[in-house]
Design a protein around this motif. Structure first.
Motif, PDB file in Angstrom:
ATOM      1  N   ILE A   1      -2.914   8.476  -0.424  1.00  0.00           N
ATOM      2  CA  ILE A   1      -4.338   8.745  -0.186  1.00  0.00           C
ATOM      3  C   ILE A   1      -4.528   9.088   1.285  1.00  0.00           C
ATOM      4  CG2 ILE A   1      -5.397   7.350  -2.032  1.00  0.00           C
ATOM      5  CD1 ILE A   1      -5.517   4.989  -0.099  1.00  0.00           C
TER       6      ILE A   1
ATOM      7  N   ARG B   1      -6.798   8.217   4.197  1.00  0.00           N
ATOM      8  CA  ARG B   1      -7.806   7.194   4.516  1.00  0.00           C
ATOM      9  C   ARG B   1      -8.751   7.709   5.594  1.00  0.00           C
ATOM     10  NH1 ARG B   1      -5.050   2.536   6.615  1.00  0.00           N
ATOM     11  NH2 ARG B   1      -3.417   4.005   7.151  1.00  0.00           N
TER      12      ARG B   1
ATOM     13  N   PHE C   1      -5.909   6.470  -5.709  1.00  0.00           N
ATOM     14  CA  PHE C   1      -6.584   5.236  -5.261  1.00  0.00           C
ATOM     15  C   PHE C   1      -6.439   4.090  -6.276  1.00  0.00           C
ATOM     16  CE2 PHE C   1     -10.310   2.553  -5.917  1.00  0.00           C
ATOM     17  CZ  PHE C   1     -10.150   1.719  -4.823  1.00  0.00           C
TER      18      PHE C   1
ATOM     19  N   ALA D   1       0.823  -1.220   0.000  1.00  0.00           N
ATOM     20  CA  ALA D   1       0.000   0.000   0.000  1.00  0.00           C
ATOM     21  C   ALA D   1       0.853   1.265   0.000  1.00  0.00           C
ATOM     22  CB  ALA D   1      -0.923   0.006   1.209  1.00  0.00           C
TER      23      ALA D   1
ATOM     24  N   MET E   1      -1.883  -3.397  -5.032  1.00  0.00           N
ATOM     25  CA  MET E   1      -2.635  -4.400  -4.252  1.00  0.00           C
ATOM     26  C   MET E   1      -2.988  -5.631  -5.103  1.00  0.00           C
ATOM     27  SD  MET E   1      -3.723  -3.225  -1.234  1.00  0.00           S
ATOM     28  CE  MET E   1      -3.613  -1.666  -0.455  1.00  0.00           C
TER      29      MET E   1
ATOM     30  N   ILE F   1      -2.949   2.501  -6.498  1.00  0.00           N
ATOM     31  CA  ILE F   1      -2.620   1.663  -5.329  1.00  0.00           C
ATOM     32  C   ILE F   1      -3.374   0.338  -5.424  1.00  0.00           C
ATOM     33  CG2 ILE F   1      -2.768   1.458  -2.811  1.00  0.00           C
ATOM     34  CD1 ILE F   1      -2.565   4.499  -2.630  1.00  0.00           C
TER      35      ILE F   1
ATOM     36  N   LEU G   1     -15.232  -3.195   6.543  1.00  0.00           N
ATOM     37  CA  LEU G   1     -14.722  -1.831   6.536  1.00  0.00           C
ATOM     38  C   LEU G   1     -15.513  -1.014   5.515  1.00  0.00           C
ATOM     39  CD1 LEU G   1     -12.204  -0.490   7.882  1.00  0.00           C
ATOM     40  CD2 LEU G   1     -10.945  -1.015   5.797  1.00  0.00           C
TER      41      LEU G   1
HETATM   42  C1  HEM Z   1     -10.758  -4.701   4.514  1.00  0.00           C
HETATM   43  C2  HEM Z   1      -9.724  -4.239   3.869  1.00  0.00           C
HETATM   44  C3  HEM Z   1      -8.512  -3.632   4.508  1.00  0.00           C
HETATM   45  C4  HEM Z   1      -7.963  -3.867   5.733  1.00  0.00           C
HETATM   46  C5  HEM Z   1      -8.417  -4.876   6.789  1.00  0.00           C
HETATM   47  C6  HEM Z   1      -6.830  -2.989   5.871  1.00  0.00           C
HETATM   48  C7  HEM Z   1      -6.000  -2.941   6.981  1.00  0.00           C
HETATM   49  C8  HEM Z   1      -4.927  -2.105   7.125  1.00  0.00           C
HETATM   50  C9  HEM Z   1      -4.090  -2.036   8.290  1.00  0.00           C
HETATM   51  C10 HEM Z   1      -4.247  -2.894   9.541  1.00  0.00           C
HETATM   52  C11 HEM Z   1      -3.143  -1.097   8.047  1.00  0.00           C
HETATM   53  C12 HEM Z   1      -2.005  -0.682   9.010  1.00  0.00           C
HETATM   54  C13 HEM Z   1      -2.367   0.484   9.865  1.00  0.00           C
HETATM   55  C14 HEM Z   1      -2.034   1.823   9.300  1.00  0.00           C
HETATM   56  O1  HEM Z   1      -0.952   2.043   8.775  1.00  0.00           O
HETATM   57  O2  HEM Z   1      -2.889   2.698   9.384  1.00  0.00           O
HETATM   58  C15 HEM Z   1      -3.382  -0.555   6.735  1.00  0.00           C
HETATM   59  C16 HEM Z   1      -2.632   0.427   6.124  1.00  0.00           C
HETATM   60  C17 HEM Z   1      -2.889   0.918   4.871  1.00  0.00           C
HETATM   61  N1  HEM Z   1      -3.859   0.508   3.990  1.00  0.00           N
HETATM   62 FE1  HEM Z   1      -5.229  -0.927   4.333  1.00  0.00          FE
HETATM   63  N2  HEM Z   1      -6.710  -2.260   4.726  1.00  0.00           N
HETATM   64  C18 HEM Z   1      -7.714  -2.606   3.872  1.00  0.00           C
HETATM   65  C19 HEM Z   1      -7.961  -2.104   2.613  1.00  0.00           C
HETATM   66  C20 HEM Z   1      -7.182  -1.168   1.990  1.00  0.00           C
HETATM   67  C21 HEM Z   1      -7.414  -0.665   0.667  1.00  0.00           C
HETATM   68  C22 HEM Z   1      -8.541  -1.112  -0.273  1.00  0.00           C
HETATM   69  C23 HEM Z   1      -6.446   0.276   0.421  1.00  0.00           C
HETATM   70  C24 HEM Z   1      -6.205   1.110  -0.811  1.00  0.00           C
HETATM   71  C25 HEM Z   1      -6.517   0.779  -2.016  1.00  0.00           C
HETATM   72  C26 HEM Z   1      -5.619   0.350   1.600  1.00  0.00           C
HETATM   73  C27 HEM Z   1      -4.561   1.199   1.744  1.00  0.00           C
HETATM   74  C28 HEM Z   1      -3.783   1.281   2.871  1.00  0.00           C
HETATM   75  C29 HEM Z   1      -2.709   2.246   3.015  1.00  0.00           C
HETATM   76  C30 HEM Z   1      -2.292   3.308   2.011  1.00  0.00           C
HETATM   77  C31 HEM Z   1      -2.150   2.015   4.265  1.00  0.00           C
HETATM   78  C32 HEM Z   1      -0.980   2.761   4.899  1.00  0.00           C
HETATM   79  C33 HEM Z   1       0.328   2.144   4.470  1.00  0.00           C
HETATM   80  C34 HEM Z   1       1.512   2.955   4.965  1.00  0.00           C
HETATM   81  O3  HEM Z   1       1.539   4.154   4.688  1.00  0.00           O
HETATM   82  O4  HEM Z   1       2.385   2.378   5.594  1.00  0.00           O
HETATM   83  N3  HEM Z   1      -6.088  -0.541   2.517  1.00  0.00           N
HETATM   84  N4  HEM Z   1      -4.474  -1.197   6.198  1.00  0.00           N
END
Ligand code: HEM
Length: 502
Positions: free
Chosen positions: A379, A381, A421, A338, A429, A424, A408
């Motif tokens: 992005i 979030r 978006f 991501a 992904m 990514i 979510l």
């Molecule tokens: C049910 C689906 C998803 C779950 C359970 C999930 C869960 C998580 C978790 C646990 C984190 C780490 C916590 C954090 O850094 O805030 C995270 C980070 C992130 N997620 Fe997801 N996510 C989901 C879907 C998505 C989708 C669809 C996208 C974008 C297309 C996305 C983009 C990101 C990004 C950009 C980060 C931060 C990464 C970073 O900067 O280190 N996530 N997500």
């Protein structure tokens, strides 16, 4: 997260919807309403009267907030002329469910829009009303917002109830830790190259009408000055014109159902029933422990302090520069896909290395181009979980006869849906060839559907320090898309224009 100081270059916060600047984290309760316009006049009147919460900081902060966004179909239903709508981005106008877009976003198989509860075919919303409230205030907010003309104005397509805001998403991992730091005061020079990964990102990446990371203005409707547009602000890059996009942005909303039981049962079975090992595997899928601790920082002193603009959030001060093979944080882990945390060149090369890279030599892998310059793909979030929480221990216990759905309401803000978006989601992904990997997609959100040239997509590789990588196979699909749409989250002046205010 601390806000950078605001200077004269900051936006007019009174014209920006509050959600862009604040996640409304103090307002633990929320509800999103998807609407279709029933009467144009009544809908416009309602939109003119609704007290939309701005991004102005107040003391004390508001206890409730209302935000309003519109789809392309919604703008049409409200009578916004085709010539004006044509100025919005092609992906917003085409919508999330356009066929080739579905393929690229991974919305195929079980994720296909034909299976969605909303957003597909005839169930495309026109208006999204997001309601946020401090505990105990939501019911009153719903009552006061829906008011008398609501029923005449709109047909309700869906109420999306979010659970109380909690620190963890349904799989149990701390969420909302990493966010880009918006350069509200526009102090950094976006057009300059970046040798090191940094977290400060140009305002124009998140608000239309300002310079983006290319130092340019993202396309948006820029209209002739006249009586109808008198309430709009002038365009910064064309002062004789009026900017309908200014202080607005695009909002991507996707309802993602999470199979929490399936997730924990799979990692437990892979770990032969050892819950501690299962936790480790689950953390490898995410790239962070459940507490939010990043795996990239597993070695003392690792990769910290390399950022020119260290993030105020301790759990965010890292890159993957000294874990190039992914021995600590697998390359395919969700957070590494991501946000690979690279600058304009992968791995902070020397001046010679940069020159070679510019000439097309010295790349470590085919994926380098795809994972460099992450500053163009950030992005904000703003998602919230729904459904009751379930611990790993609860998830592996037998399910009750009617097990409630969990997931979510993924929401993110960006000025360019395609470059932010969608990039990514598709290039990082859903890609089965991300950064030199093959036969795997995102361990959390991947759909596991075979694709031409890559029949196997359900693997996960965990490189080991000095040993052979561990390969996990036949990952089930843990996340299923249940609905989604692209919205325009207008500035307050633009909303009044859309609502036909004089
Ligand atoms: C049910 C689906 C998803 C779950 C359970 C999930 C869960 C998580 C978790 C646990 C984190 C780490 C916590 C954090 O850094 O805030 C995270 C980070 C992130 N997620 Fe997801 N996510 C989901 C879907 C998505 C989708 C669809 C996208 C974008 C297309 C996305 C983009 C990101 C990004 C950009 C980060 C931060 C990464 C970073 O900067 O280190 N996530 N997500």
């Amino acid at each position: 997260m601390a806000e950078p100081a605001v200077t004269a270059n900051g936006p007019d916060y009174g014209d920006v919807q509050g959600l862009v600047r604040f996640g409304h984290g103090r307002m633990k309760e929320s509800s999103y309403v998807l609407l279709r316009v029933r009467s144009v006049e009544a809908a416009r009147a309602w939109l003119r009267s609704v007290p939309v919460t701005s991004a102005t900081a107040t003391v004390p902060p508001p206890a409730t907030a209302v935000q309003v966004a519109l789809t392309a179909a919604g703008l049409e239903a409200l009578g916004v002329p085709a010539s004006v709508r044509a100025g919005f981005s092609p992906e917003f106008l085409a919508g999330m469910t356009e066929v080739s877009r579905s393929r690229r976003l991974g919305d195929v198989g079980e994720n296909a829009p034909s299976h969605w509860e909303w957003g597909g075919a005839s169930l495309v919303p026109h208006v999204l009303v997001m309601l946020f409230a401090e505990p105990g205030r939501l019911e009153g907010l719903v009552r006061s917002t829906t008011g008398t003309s609501w029923g005449e104005a709109f047909e309700v397509l869906r109420w999306l109830e979010s659970g109380d805001l909690r620190a963890a998403e349904p799989f149990g991992f701390a969420d909302g830790i990493s966010q880009p730091q918006v350069d509200w005061s526009q102090e950094h020079d976006p057009a300059a190259g970046r040798i090191e990964y940094g977290n400060v990102v140009a305002l124009g990446e998140f608000l239309l009408g300002y310079r983006n990371e290319y130092g340019k203005y993202t396309d948006r409707p820029v209209l002739d000055a006249g009586a109808a547009t008198a309430g709009l602000l002038a365009a910064e890059d064309a002062p004789e014109k009026k900017d309908l996009g200014r202080n607005g942005t695009y909002l991507v909303l996707r309802q993602l159902r999470q199979d929490v039981r399936g997730f924990w049962r799979f990692v437990l079975a892979e770990s032969r029933g050892d819950l501690a090992e299962a936790e480790k595997l689950a953390a490898a899928f995410v790239g962070r422990r459940r507490t939010g601790e990043p795996l990239a920082l597993d070695r003392p002193g690792a990769a910290s302090g390399v950022l020119p603009d260290p993030d105020p959030v301790r759990l965010n001060r890292f890159t993957y520069d000294d874990d190039p093979a992914g021995a600590r944080c697998p390359i395919g882990a969700h957070v590494r896909r991501a946000n690979p945390r690279n600058a304009d060149y992968v791995g902070r090369p020397s001046a010679l290395g940069r020159l070679l890279a510019d000439l097309g030599f010295g790349r470590r892998g085919f994926g380098d181009d795809l994972t460099s310059s992450v500053r163009f793909h950030r992005i904000l979030r703003r998602g919230r979980a729904y459904g009751p929480s379930l611990s790993p221990e609860g998830a592996i216990a037998p399910a009750p006869p009617s097990d409630p759905e969990r997931g979510l309401h993924f929401a993110c803000l960006n000025a360019n849906i395609c470059r932010q978006f969608e990039f990514i989601q598709s290039a990082w992904m859903a890609s089965t060839k991300f950064s030199g990997l093959t036969g795997e997609s995102d361990p959390l959100v991947g759909n596991r559907e075979p694709i031409p040239g890559c029949p196997v997509t359900d693997g996960f590789t965990m490189p080991q320090e000095g040993g052979l990588p561990r390969r996990v196979s036949v990952l089930p699909q843990f996340v299923t898309v249940r609905g989604g749409a692209y919205f325009f989250l207008p500035g307050l002046r633009a909303l009044r224009y859309i609502a036909g205010a004089p």
